[in-house]
Structure formats: structure tokens, C-alpha cells
Scaffold this motif. Structure first.
Motif, short mmCIF file in Angstrom:
data_model
loop_
_atom_site.label_atom_id
_atom_site.label_comp_id
_atom_site.label_asym_id
_atom_site.label_seq_id
_atom_site.Cartn_x
_atom_site.Cartn_y
_atom_site.Cartn_z
N ALA A 144 -15.82 8.26 0.00
CA ALA A 144 -16.30 7.04 0.66
C ALA A 144 -15.14 6.28 1.29
O ALA A 144 -15.27 5.75 2.41
CB ALA A 144 -17.03 6.16 -0.35
N ALA A 145 -14.00 6.22 0.60
CA ALA A 145 -12.83 5.54 1.16
C ALA A 145 -12.33 6.24 2.40
O ALA A 145 -11.96 5.60 3.40
CB ALA A 145 -11.72 5.47 0.11
N ARG A 146 -12.32 7.58 2.35
CA ARG A 146 -11.83 8.33 3.51
C ARG A 146 -12.76 8.14 4.72
O ARG A 146 -12.32 7.96 5.85
CB ARG A 146 -11.72 9.81 3.15
N LEU A 159 -5.16 5.50 -0.91
CA LEU A 159 -3.94 5.94 -1.60
C LEU A 159 -4.07 5.73 -3.11
O LEU A 159 -3.74 6.63 -3.91
CB LEU A 159 -2.75 5.15 -1.06
N LYS A 160 -4.57 4.56 -3.52
CA LYS A 160 -4.70 4.26 -4.94
C LYS A 160 -5.73 5.18 -5.61
O LYS A 160 -5.54 5.63 -6.75
CB LYS A 160 -5.13 2.80 -5.13
N CYS A 161 -6.83 5.44 -4.92
CA CYS A 161 -7.87 6.32 -5.50
C CYS A 161 -7.34 7.73 -5.69
O CYS A 161 -7.59 8.38 -6.73
CB CYS A 161 -9.10 6.33 -4.60
N GLU A 162 -6.64 8.25 -4.68
CA GLU A 162 -6.09 9.60 -4.82
C GLU A 162 -5.03 9.66 -5.91
O GLU A 162 -4.91 10.66 -6.63
CB GLU A 162 -5.52 10.05 -3.48
N LEU A 163 -4.26 8.57 -6.06
CA LEU A 163 -3.27 8.52 -7.12
C LEU A 163 -3.95 8.50 -8.49
O LEU A 163 -3.50 9.17 -9.43
CB LEU A 163 -2.40 7.27 -6.95
N ALA A 164 -5.05 7.75 -8.59
CA ALA A 164 -5.76 7.66 -9.87
C ALA A 164 -6.30 9.01 -10.32
O ALA A 164 -6.38 9.29 -11.53
CB ALA A 164 -6.90 6.64 -9.76
N ALA A 209 -4.70 5.55 -14.81
CA ALA A 209 -5.71 5.58 -13.75
C ALA A 209 -6.56 4.31 -13.78
O ALA A 209 -6.93 3.77 -12.73
CB ALA A 209 -6.61 6.80 -13.89
N ARG A 210 -6.85 3.80 -14.99
CA ARG A 210 -7.64 2.58 -15.11
C ARG A 210 -6.93 1.40 -14.43
O ARG A 210 -7.56 0.60 -13.73
CB ARG A 210 -7.91 2.27 -16.58
N ALA A 211 -5.61 1.32 -14.63
CA ALA A 211 -4.84 0.24 -13.99
C ALA A 211 -4.91 0.34 -12.47
O ALA A 211 -5.05 -0.68 -11.77
CB ALA A 211 -3.40 0.29 -14.48
N GLU A 212 -4.79 1.57 -11.97
CA GLU A 212 -4.86 1.75 -10.52
C GLU A 212 -6.25 1.38 -9.99
O GLU A 212 -6.37 0.77 -8.92
CB GLU A 212 -4.53 3.20 -10.15
N LEU A 213 -7.30 1.75 -10.73
CA LEU A 213 -8.66 1.46 -10.27
C LEU A 213 -8.96 -0.03 -10.32
O LEU A 213 -9.74 -0.54 -9.50
CB LEU A 213 -9.67 2.24 -11.11
N ALA A 235 2.20 -5.51 -0.26
CA ALA A 235 2.96 -4.41 0.33
C ALA A 235 3.84 -3.74 -0.72
O ALA A 235 3.95 -2.51 -0.77
CB ALA A 235 3.80 -4.92 1.49
N ARG A 236 4.50 -4.54 -1.56
CA ARG A 236 5.35 -3.98 -2.61
C ARG A 236 4.52 -3.07 -3.54
O ARG A 236 4.94 -1.97 -3.89
CB ARG A 236 5.98 -5.10 -3.43
N SER A 237 3.32 -3.54 -3.91
CA SER A 237 2.48 -2.76 -4.81
C SER A 237 2.06 -1.44 -4.20
O SER A 237 2.12 -0.38 -4.83
CB SER A 237 1.23 -3.59 -5.18
N VAL A 238 1.63 -1.47 -2.94
CA VAL A 238 1.16 -0.26 -2.27
C VAL A 238 2.30 0.73 -2.06
O VAL A 238 2.16 1.94 -2.31
CB VAL A 238 0.50 -0.62 -0.93
N LEU A 239 3.45 0.24 -1.61
CA LEU A 239 4.59 1.12 -1.38
C LEU A 239 5.09 1.73 -2.69
O LEU A 239 5.45 2.91 -2.75
CB LEU A 239 5.71 0.35 -0.69
N ALA A 240 5.11 0.91 -3.74
CA ALA A 240 5.54 1.43 -5.04
C ALA A 240 4.60 2.51 -5.53
O ALA A 240 5.04 3.51 -6.12
CB ALA A 240 5.61 0.28 -6.05
N ALA A 241 3.30 2.35 -5.30
CA ALA A 241 2.34 3.37 -5.70
C ALA A 241 2.59 4.68 -4.97
O ALA A 241 2.27 5.76 -5.48
CB ALA A 241 0.91 2.88 -5.43
#
Length: 676
Positions: A186-188, A514-519, A527-531, A564-570
């Protein structure tokens, strides 16, 4: 335009008053003054029954008491037609027929109709002028609602599916593998829909590509000259022409030898042409245009390149011009009113002329006048030299047969002359026509008063014809201007939506994906933290969707930097964050926040960066945002991207600027905007 319209009406009415003043009726000046109350809206408070009573006293005192022509009663009758008391205009006309000769009674009816018609046309001009901004705002609001409906139906449902799926995973961890795949899908899809929608909205206009092209050429030290001669939206043609412009400018930048580049657009005969000329080519062949040539041909256009002897390459693209759907408003009533009044005036003046023609010559005189009337009506939309020549012949040759009865027809020549030529040329020509009428009257042995009357009447008739046609043209021009303004508002709304989709919602959805694929690759606890972050980002994306739909939301540069920091760090990128700016105006913070989003999105999409530095500094009344990363590849990215064009446009609106630089493997984007 309203001032011009009022000026035309005043000139016509003053000309009528001068005719009666020259005939010895000083009350004509008073009648004119009272009539002007109906011409100027600023005097509307004086439009009371007592004003009509005063006009009646002046009119009947002049005609019955002082023996003036009953034509003066036309001022009273015309004023009555403009009020709820319009039925009383008929008794006034009857009294004119009883008091005066038929010739003067006809003049009275013509003056009444002209006062009514010219005043109503002037009101239409003023109304159209006053409503032009309201129409543009309505068109933009209508387009905003349409865009909101489209986005809510597609992207909005995608975001809802993401939120629902993540909540299921957080509530029932055992279904993580089953549901998270659907969430990623769905995100894609939502991200793809966002990018496609941004491309579609952007494609209706060539303006963003032109702005980007100018900025990229200037940054490369190439003198850019832009000449825009088309109107927008362009519809499907905009996408193809944008692609041609982008490729032509990219080729000029790639050669690194160009010093000048001219970008020109024109519109004619239902087509739009784009020409890009630069002096940096070695050959006319451009393999990168091959696919575009086929696409342009499939769209019914042509795309060609040529190289001059001086080494200047010309890329020439021609496509059918198709404007997007914009609600337009025509005003056929104004045209019909103008045409009806012109016919009435022509017939009335012809009837007056026939009253002076001997009985045996009435039929041929009527035939000649019929030709004049037909030509005047037929040429209402334009004046051409052959028609003017024929009108001149019909003005002067019949004088040899009909004598003094034909002198009044010279006004039918004066009117078209005023319409056909600039005033610097037209007025001397009209003066020549009046002089010729005076000379003819002298040769015919007419008394001095009649000579003056025919001479002045030539000017009056010419002004009447000019006024009727010109006022109708003004109404038409104003409606065309309103429609152009509405089209421009729709284009701006689509471009705004395209920028916000690309810069705001696109960033949020890219981060969610990005976060979903990382989770999916992490252990359940991580994974719970990312979600949980995904849920927060989805709420932010919903806010972005409302912004795209037209709801303005304040943006914080500091909050965007932390995001931005959070997304780049992920993504495994080390971030150095140093914000030293103070309080900024809301519009500056919004634009710089958008710049930061776009810069971070590009770091994620277009580079292999391991380090990224985000800094802000304030100096000399300006704030500067810098985003540096070490992931520049050999190609260094494609110049003229949609993101760069969007940011350039946003910053230019604030009198700011955008710059890019490369050094070894580092890429730097700098945005600067005034803080006051």
C-alpha cells in the motif's frame, strides 16, 4: 477599461448636447449635466424621482417654451428607460412626435435608445472588470476541490490502509508477516500514485520547466533569454513540450561550450511551438531526442533539429494546443444589445436621410443606404481597407445624385475610421471627412447653420457608431481577460498541488515505505518501534494531504530537521545537525522546511551517502540552509529535475535563491531567503 467605457459614453452624450447648443438651446448643457448622473456610479445616490422631474422640466421648457428641437427630450426618455418607470418613455416619445417634425422625433427616439444602450453596456464593462478576480478565485477553488477529491479517493485510501495495517500488526504481532507485506504494498502504491499525480498536474504547464531551465542555464554561466507567447494550461501538450525543453537544455549543459540559449514559445492557428536555440552544439544530431520525435509525431506534432552555419542548434517542436477544462463565461447579451442598437441607429439615420430625398429617388437612395447598413453590420467584428474604400465611395458619389439629403451619411464613414486606425491617424482622417462635408454643403449652397449642423452631425454619428461597437468589444475583451485569469489561476493551483505532492507528501510516503521495509527485516521488538514511527508519519502524511488539498498548515524547520535525522538514521546514514537560526517568518520557515524535505528525499533516492550534514545560519538579514552529503555518483544527478524547479519557484517567490555545488564525492544544496 471602465474609465474608457465611461469616457466613450460622455463623449457621445456631449456631442449630442453640442448639436443642440449650436442650434441655440443653452439648456442642452443642463440636460447633459443631469444625464451624467446615470453614467457615473459614484453619483448613484442622486438617482431619485426628483431627478427625472428636473429632466422633464428642462426638456419641455427647452422644447415647448423656447422652441428647441424635440430631440432634446431623448435625454429624458433615455433616463426613464434606465429606471422602473420605463413605460413612461412611450408617452414622452408620443409627445415629441406631436410637438416637433418627424425628423426631430426620430432623433429623439435614437437618442433615448442610445442613452439606454450605452449606459447598459458601460455597466456590463464595469461589472465584468469588477468580477474578474472573483472568477479567478472561484476557478482556483473549484480546481482545489477537484484535486482534493482525486487525492482523497486514491492516496487518502492508501494512507488509511497503511494506518489500519500497522495498527493490526501492533495489536496482533503474530500477524506481522501476513499484514506487513500488504502495508508495504500500500505504501509503494501510494508513493507511485503521488509521483504520478504530481507529474500529471505539472504536465499541464510549461512554466515550471521554463523556470528550471532558466535557473540551470544561469547557474552554468549561460546567458538565458526567455520569450513566452502561449497561454496555459496546455493539457497533454505541456508534458511533451516540457520533455523537449528539458532534453534540449540538458544537452546544452552537457556540451559545456554554450554561451547563450534562447527559449521561445508561440501559439497560432491552434498549435503551440517551442524553439530552443543555443550555440553549444557540434552537430544537429541528438540521439536523446529520438524517442521524443516519435512521441511528438504520435501526438500529431513535429520535432526537428537544425544547425546553422554559425554553429547555433535549433530544436523546434510544434504540437496541437489543447487547453485544459476551465469554466468560461460568455456574455452574448452585450453583443446582441450592441448589434440591436447599431441596427436601430443605422435604420433611424437612414430614415432621416430618406425624409429629405425627393419622392422619385427614394428607392435608389434606400438601396444605397441598405448597402451601407449591411456593410456596417457585416464588419462589426473588424474593419478592412476594401470595406473602407467602398464606404468612402458610397459616402461621396451619391451626393451627386441625392444632394444635401446624402450629407448625413458621412458619419457612417467616420465611425469605421475611428475603429480601424490608431487615434493619431483616425482623428485627422475624421477631421478630413468633416471638412469634406462642410465643403460639399457650401458647394450645394446650404445656409451656414445647416452647414454647421451637417458637419457636427458627421462627428456625432461617427462617435455613436464607434461607441456602440467599441463598448461591445470592451465587454468581450474583459470576458476574455477574465477567462485568461481563470486559466492562470487553475494552472497555479495545479502547479501548487504538484509542488506539494512532490515536496511534502512524496517525502512522507518515501519515509513510510523505508520504515516499513526496515521493520520487515528487524526483530519484533525493534520492528514495533519502527512501526510506531510509521503511525506518526502516516498522521503527518495525512496533514500533508490536507496541505496539498489547499489547507495551509504551518511547518517548523526544527521539527522537519528532527524528522530528517530520524529517516536518514533509519537508512544507516550518519547525520550531523546544527541549527543556529532564530525565529523566522512563517512563509520562510515553510519554504525552508520544504527544501529540507526535498534534499533529504534526494539523499535517500539518488545517492549512496554515508554522511549528511544539515546546518542553518543567519547573517545580514538572511537565513541560509545547507544540506551536504557524500553520496554523489559519477553522473552527479540529472539537472533540471522537478524538485529543483519546485524549490527554485518557491524561493523566488520570497526573493530567495537556490544553489548547488559538487566537490569530489560531496554534493551541497544551499537555500537562502530574507528574514525580513
Amino acid at each position: 477599461m471602465p474609465r474608457l467605457a465611461r469616457g466613450i459614453v460622455v463623449a457621445v452624450l456631449a456631442a449630442f448636447a453640442v448639436v443642440y447648443l449650436l442650434a441655440g438651446s443653452f439648456l442642452a448643457v443642463v440636460a447633459l449635466g443631469l444625464q451624467l448622473v446615470y453614467v457615473f456610479r459614484s453619483l448613484q445616490r442622486f438617482r431619485r424621482p426628483w431627478l427625472l422631474a428636473a429632466q422633464a422640466v428642462v426638456g419641455y421648457t427647452a422644447t415647448v417654451g423656447l422652441g428647441a428641437s424635440v430631440g432634446l427630450l431623448g435625454f429624458l426618455s433615455g433616463s426613464l428607460l434606465l429606471t422602473p418607470l420605463w413605460p413612461l418613455a412611450l408617452p414622452v416619445a408620443v409627445s415629441a412626435a406631436v410637438i416637433g417634425p418627424a425628423d426631430s422625433a426620430i432623433s429623439m427616439v435614437l437618442i433615448a435608445l442610445l442613452i439606454y444602450g450605452l449606459t447598459r453596456l458601460t455597466d456590463r464593462v464595469e461589472e465584468a472588470h469588477a468580477a474578474r478576480l472573483a472568477l479567478a478565485m472561484a476557478a482556483a477553488a473549484e480546481e482545489r476541490l477537484r484535486i482534493a477529491a482525486e487525492l482523497s479517493d486514491g492516496i487518502g485510501r492508501g494512507l488509511a490502509a497503511i494506518v489500519a495495517g500497522v495498527k493490526v500488526v501492533l495489536g496482533r504481532p503474530e500477524r506481522t508477516a501476513e499484514v506487513l507485506g500488504d502495508v508495504v504494498g500500500a505504501a509503494r502504491r501510494s508513493l507511485a500514485d503521488t509521483r504520478n499525480a504530481a507529474a500529471d498536474y505539472r504536465a499541464t504547464s510549461l512554466a515550471p520547466e521554463v523556470t528550471t531551465a532558466r535557473a540551470m542555464l544561469t547557474a552554468a554561466g549561460i546567458k538565458a533569454e526567455v520569450r513566452v507567447g502561449h497561454s496555459e494550461p496546455l493539457g497533454p501538450a505541456g508534458a511533451l513540450l516540457s520533455a523537449v525543453l528539458r532534453e534540449a537544455v540538458t544537452e546544452a549543459l552537457r556540451q559545456r561550450t554554450a554561451t547563450t540559449c534562447v527559449i521561445e514559445t508561440t501559439a497560432a492557428n491552434g498549435t503551440v511551438r517551442l524553439r530552443v536555440v543555443h550555440d553549444g552544439a557540434r552537430t544537429a544530431e541528438d540521439d536523446n531526442l529520438a524517442d521524443l520525435v516519435r512521441q511528438v509525431e504520435q501526438a500529431g506534432g513535429t520535432l526537428s533539429t537544425s544547425l546553422s552555419a554559425e554553429g547555433r542548434l535549433t530544436v523546434d517542436a510544434v504540437l496541437p494546443g489543447t487547453h485544459g477544462p476551465v469554466r468560461t463565461i460568455d456574455d452574448p447579451g452585450s453583443y446582441r444589445l450592441s448589434l440591436a442598437l447599431l441596427v436601430a441607429v443605422l435604420v433611424g439615420f437612414s430614415a432621416k436621410a430618406l425624409l429629405l430625398v425627393p419622392g422619385g429617388l427614394v428607392v435608389p437612395a434606400a438601396a444605397c443606404l441598405g448597402v451601407i447598413v449591411f456593410m456596417q453590420i457585416r464588419s462589426i467584428t473588424g474593419r478592412h481597407m476594401p470595406s473602407l474604400v467602398l464606404m468612402a465611395l458610397l459616402t461621396y458619389l451619391p451626393i451627386l445624385v441625392f444632394g444635401r439629403a446624402w450629407l448625413g451619411s458621412a458619419g457612417f464613414l467616420a465611425g469605421p475610421i475611428l475603429l480601424a486606425f490608431p487615434w493619431a491617424v483616425a482623428w485627422p482622417l475624421v477631421g478630413g471627412v468633416m471638412a469634406s462635408v462642410a465643403a460639399s454643403a457650401v458647394l450645394l449652397g446650404l445656409p451656414f447653420p445647416q452647414t454647421v449642423n451637417f458637419t457636427v452631425s458627421t462627428l456625432v454619428t461617427g462617435l455613436v457608431v464607434y461607441g456602440l461597437v467599441r463598448l461591445a468589444q470592451l465587454v468581450k475583451e474583459l470576458h476574455q481577460a477574465r477567462q485568461a485569469l481563470a486559466r492562470s489561476a487553475v494552472v497555479e493551483e495545479r502547479l501548487r498541488a504538484a509542488r506539494d505532492l512532490h515536496d511534502l507528501l512524496g517525502h512522507s510516503l518515501a519515509a513510510i515505505l523505508l520504515k516499513c521495509e526496515l521493520a520487515r527485516r528487524l526483530d519484533p521488538e525493534r520492528a514495533r518501534a519502527e512501526l510506531e514511527d510509521v503511525l506518526a508519519m502516516a498522521e503527518k502524511a495525512a496533514t500533508d494531504l490536507r496541505v496539498v488539498s489547499g489547507e495551509q498548515q504551518a511547518m517548523s524547520l526544527a521539527v522537519e530537521a528532527e524528522s530528517a535525522r530520524s529517516v536518514l538514521a533509519a537508512a544507516g546514514i550518519e547525520v550531523e545537525l546544527a541549527l543556529t537560526h532564530g525565529e523566522l517568518p512563517a512563509e520562510v520557515e515553510n519554504v525552508l522546511g520544504t527544501v529540507l524535505r526535498e534534499a533529504v528525499t534526494n539523499v535517500l533516492r539518488h545517492s549512496s551517502a554515508r554522511h549528511c550534514a544539515i546546518t542553518t545560519v543567519t547573517d545580514d538579514g538572511a537565513v541560509r540552509l545547507q544540506v551536504r552529503n557524500d553520496g554523489v555518483g559519477p553522473a552527479g544527478g540529472r539537472p533540471g529535475s522537478a524538485g529543483i524547479g519546485n524549490l527554485t519557484t518557491r524561493l523566488a517567490a520570497l526573493d530567495g535563491r537556490l544553489g548547488t555545488a559538487r566537490e569530489d564525492s560531496w554534493f551541497e544544496l544551499t537555500a537562502q531567503a530574507p528574514t525580513r
